[in-house]
Design an enzyme around this catalytic site. Sequence first.
Site, PDB file in Angstrom:
ATOM      1  CE  LYS A  39      -2.166   3.544   1.870  1.00 43.09           C
ATOM      2  NZ  LYS A  39      -1.916   4.596   0.890  1.00 43.09           N
TER       3      LYS A  39
ATOM      4  CD  GLU B   1      13.106   1.916  11.166  1.00 45.59           C
ATOM      5  OE1 GLU B   1      13.480   3.037  11.577  1.00 45.59           O
ATOM      6  OE2 GLU B   1      13.427   0.852  11.731  1.00 45.59           O
TER       7      GLU B   1
ATOM      8  CB  CYS C 139      13.400   9.616   7.798  1.00 47.09           C
ATOM      9  SG  CYS C 139      14.300   8.338   6.949  1.00 47.09           S
TER      10      CYS C 139
ATOM     11  CD  GLU D   8      10.282  13.934  10.474  1.00 47.38           C
ATOM     12  OE1 GLU D   8       9.114  13.528  10.563  1.00 47.38           O
ATOM     13  OE2 GLU D   8      11.220  13.224  10.085  1.00 47.38           O
TER      14      GLU D   8
HETATM   15  P1  NAP Z   1       2.392   9.205   6.709  1.00 51.81           P
HETATM   16  O1  NAP Z   1       1.399  10.273   6.495  1.00 51.81           O
HETATM   17  O2  NAP Z   1       2.515   8.590   8.032  1.00 51.81           O
HETATM   18  O3  NAP Z   1       2.056   8.103   5.611  1.00 51.81           O
HETATM   19  C1  NAP Z   1       2.796   6.920   5.478  1.00 51.81           C
HETATM   20  C2  NAP Z   1       1.914   5.832   4.918  1.00 51.81           C
HETATM   21  O4  NAP Z   1       0.889   5.494   5.863  1.00 51.81           O
HETATM   22  C3  NAP Z   1       1.195   6.210   3.635  1.00 51.81           C
HETATM   23  O5  NAP Z   1       1.130   5.096   2.790  1.00 51.81           O
HETATM   24  C4  NAP Z   1      -0.184   6.589   4.150  1.00 51.81           C
HETATM   25  O6  NAP Z   1      -1.203   6.504   3.166  1.00 51.81           O
HETATM   26  C5  NAP Z   1      -0.384   5.563   5.237  1.00 51.81           C
HETATM   27  N1  NAP Z   1      -1.405   5.924   6.215  1.00 51.81           N
HETATM   28  C6  NAP Z   1      -1.926   7.152   6.490  1.00 51.81           C
HETATM   29  N2  NAP Z   1      -2.858   7.068   7.458  1.00 51.81           N
HETATM   30  C7  NAP Z   1      -2.941   5.764   7.804  1.00 51.81           C
HETATM   31  C8  NAP Z   1      -3.726   5.045   8.780  1.00 51.81           C
HETATM   32  N3  NAP Z   1      -4.617   5.650   9.557  1.00 51.81           N
HETATM   33  N4  NAP Z   1      -3.530   3.707   8.883  1.00 51.81           N
HETATM   34  C9  NAP Z   1      -2.631   3.083   8.097  1.00 51.81           C
HETATM   35  N5  NAP Z   1      -1.875   3.709   7.167  1.00 51.81           N
HETATM   36  C10 NAP Z   1      -2.022   5.036   7.033  1.00 51.81           C
HETATM   37  O7  NAP Z   1       3.857   9.689   6.303  1.00 51.81           O
HETATM   38  P2  NAP Z   1       4.300  10.504   5.007  1.00 51.81           P
HETATM   39  O8  NAP Z   1       3.802  11.905   5.152  1.00 51.81           O
HETATM   40  O9  NAP Z   1       3.962   9.744   3.775  1.00 51.81           O
HETATM   41  O10 NAP Z   1       5.898  10.467   5.127  1.00 51.81           O
HETATM   42  C11 NAP Z   1       6.643  11.376   5.873  1.00 51.81           C
HETATM   43  C12 NAP Z   1       7.089  10.779   7.191  1.00 51.81           C
HETATM   44  O11 NAP Z   1       7.783   9.578   6.970  1.00 51.81           O
HETATM   45  C13 NAP Z   1       8.060  11.645   7.963  1.00 51.81           C
HETATM   46  O12 NAP Z   1       7.687  11.693   9.312  1.00 51.81           O
HETATM   47  C14 NAP Z   1       9.388  10.942   7.834  1.00 51.81           C
HETATM   48  O13 NAP Z   1      10.305  11.167   8.838  1.00 51.81           O
HETATM   49  C15 NAP Z   1       8.962   9.537   7.776  1.00 51.81           C
HETATM   50  N6  NAP Z   1       9.992   8.715   7.127  1.00 51.81           N
HETATM   51  C16 NAP Z   1      10.718   7.854   7.919  1.00 51.81           C
HETATM   52  C17 NAP Z   1      11.708   7.069   7.362  1.00 51.81           C
HETATM   53  C18 NAP Z   1      12.488   6.116   8.205  1.00 51.81           C
HETATM   54  O14 NAP Z   1      12.998   5.143   7.675  1.00 51.81           O
HETATM   55  N7  NAP Z   1      12.629   6.327   9.488  1.00 51.81           N
HETATM   56  C19 NAP Z   1      11.960   7.130   5.990  1.00 51.81           C
HETATM   57  C20 NAP Z   1      11.217   8.019   5.228  1.00 51.81           C
HETATM   58  C21 NAP Z   1      10.215   8.796   5.817  1.00 51.81           C
HETATM   59  P3  NAP Z   1      -1.702   7.820   2.350  1.00 51.81           P
HETATM   60  O15 NAP Z   1      -0.553   8.288   1.545  1.00 51.81           O
HETATM   61  O16 NAP Z   1      -2.794   7.311   1.509  1.00 51.81           O
HETATM   62  O17 NAP Z   1      -2.129   8.821   3.371  1.00 51.81           O
END
Ligand code: NAP
Length: 486
Positions: free
Chosen positions: A180, A255, A289, A388
């Site tokens: 997904k 992560e 990240c 962040e």
């Molecule tokens: P996000 O909003 O948490 O979304 C991540 C994934 O989760 C997307 O596929 C999203 O789908 C899905 N999602 C959203 N709401 C959900 C729910 N209620 N239940 C299950 N899944 C759900 O994060 P993002 O904005 O895409 O990415 C940015 C974040 O990722 C930052 O905080 C960054 O630090 C972190 N990040 C961490 C790493 C690491 O390895 N530590 C690497 C890269 C990024 P939708 O897109 O459809 O909303």
Amino acid sequence: MSVKTETQNYLNYINGKWSESESSEQLKSTSPANPSDILGHVQASTKQDLNKAVEAAKEGQKKWKKLSGAERGNLLFKVADILERNIEDIAETMTREMGKTLPEAKGETARGVAILRYYAGEGMRKEGDVIPSTDSSALMFSKRVPLGVVGVITPWNFPVAIPLWKMAPALIYGNAVILKPATEAAVTAAKVIECFDQAGMPEGVVNFVTGKGSVIGQGLAEHKDVTAVTFTGSNATGNHIGQTVAARGGKYQLEMGGKNPIIVADDCDVDLAVDAAISGGLKSTGQKCTCSSRVIVQEGIYDKFKQKLLEKVSEINVGDGLEEQSWMGPCATKEQYETVQKYIEIGQKEGAELVYGGSPVPSDSNGYYIEPTIFDQVTSSMTIAQEEIFGPVLALMKVETVEEAIDLANDVDFGLSASIFSKNIDHILSFIDDIEAGLVRINSETAGVELQAPFGGMKASSSYSREQGEAAKEFFTTMKTVFLKG
Ligand code: NAP
Ligand code: MG
């Protein structure tokens, strides 16, 4: 059917077939460099679509796990070759869809190829140990076995590398997967899945279901037949997923975010440190990240460092990632663009001194461009030193000693990556010992991950599990202990 219809309607991939969602609804994918540039539409899938994918994955996995590791590996090598042939197209799609510059997008796609090859080889490596039994006539050994069906939920910032560094190990160890992807980068992800299809993956082993996080992501977290869920994304979403999976007894891996520091000691090579602050903090528009967001500088070198940093940052070209002269692209989404501006406002309100940038960059295309931004006089209690931002914003903080710098570096909830610039071995050794971070980097920027090494954070940055390299085996397998007697 192929990955998309003639009207650029990208499809789900379930049980080896491209299919529309039963909802007949789609979500639009646009370019952050030019929001009127529409890449296409992806399926707004439903729980029923997801249930079909889980059924297909369960069936597919039964046969997949029977193949030898070498046979599974050969398929991953094929996927790698196909991905490699499509680097130009996939990288360009990524740049259009989420904004990172084309060289970065090509680098990421090439990394995806290397990840696939690394794990393809893993199919030929050992899957257990022989342990001496107290019964001298018995053979006792451990054997790694697959989990079953793995749900993969990924963010938009690395739309090729993150899905692959989760899927490739899941697959090589004999699991079936359901990806997904982040909706904001789902077209790029669809093109990656197309490579699996073209390689001839058996039916049901790789499935791809797009749609809202709250529906499909949540559905994966809840589904009793999805044995494990691997997630990368924000803390709020990750923690919710972790709790949901744990409540039904599933396995999970999270992560999440970072607030990564660079420590710049008096004795360092200042030009090296400036380059690392710029590259680690501002590449990918600060949306890694592992990006540096706090620059903690010792007072003896502070003025010199700041002056060089300001000179260097003024050379940055912001623009469409498809254009060669652009060093930094737009924020990936409108939401992210607004969030970054909100943090810049908060920084000023709380008394940090804005010394560079801070404003949107006007563009003919209404792209989500923001200037590289530097704050001075930042203290640890300020919001911009704690949360962040995920944007091109650096916070400068002054300290007297390296010891104080390490304390300050640790004074956040996160613990993903950290770096120090110093030539003093005592400083370096205490940094290695005392810094609370999963990735510890010396005289090197905070961003930069090698696929053959464990990756993950401490504290709020992760669920303490590790991805990539050999560490991935821990998450994507479970173990049998076999006691064999004739
Ligand atoms: P996000 O909003 O948490 O979304 C991540 C994934 O989760 C997307 O596929 C999203 O789908 C899905 N999602 C959203 N709401 C959900 C729910 N209620 N239940 C299950 N899944 C759900 O994060 P993002 O904005 O895409 O990415 C940015 C974040 O990722 C930052 O905080 C960054 O630090 C972190 N990040 C961490 C790493 C690491 O390895 N530590 C690497 C890269 C990024 P939708 O897109 O459809 O909303
Ligand atoms: Mg987009």
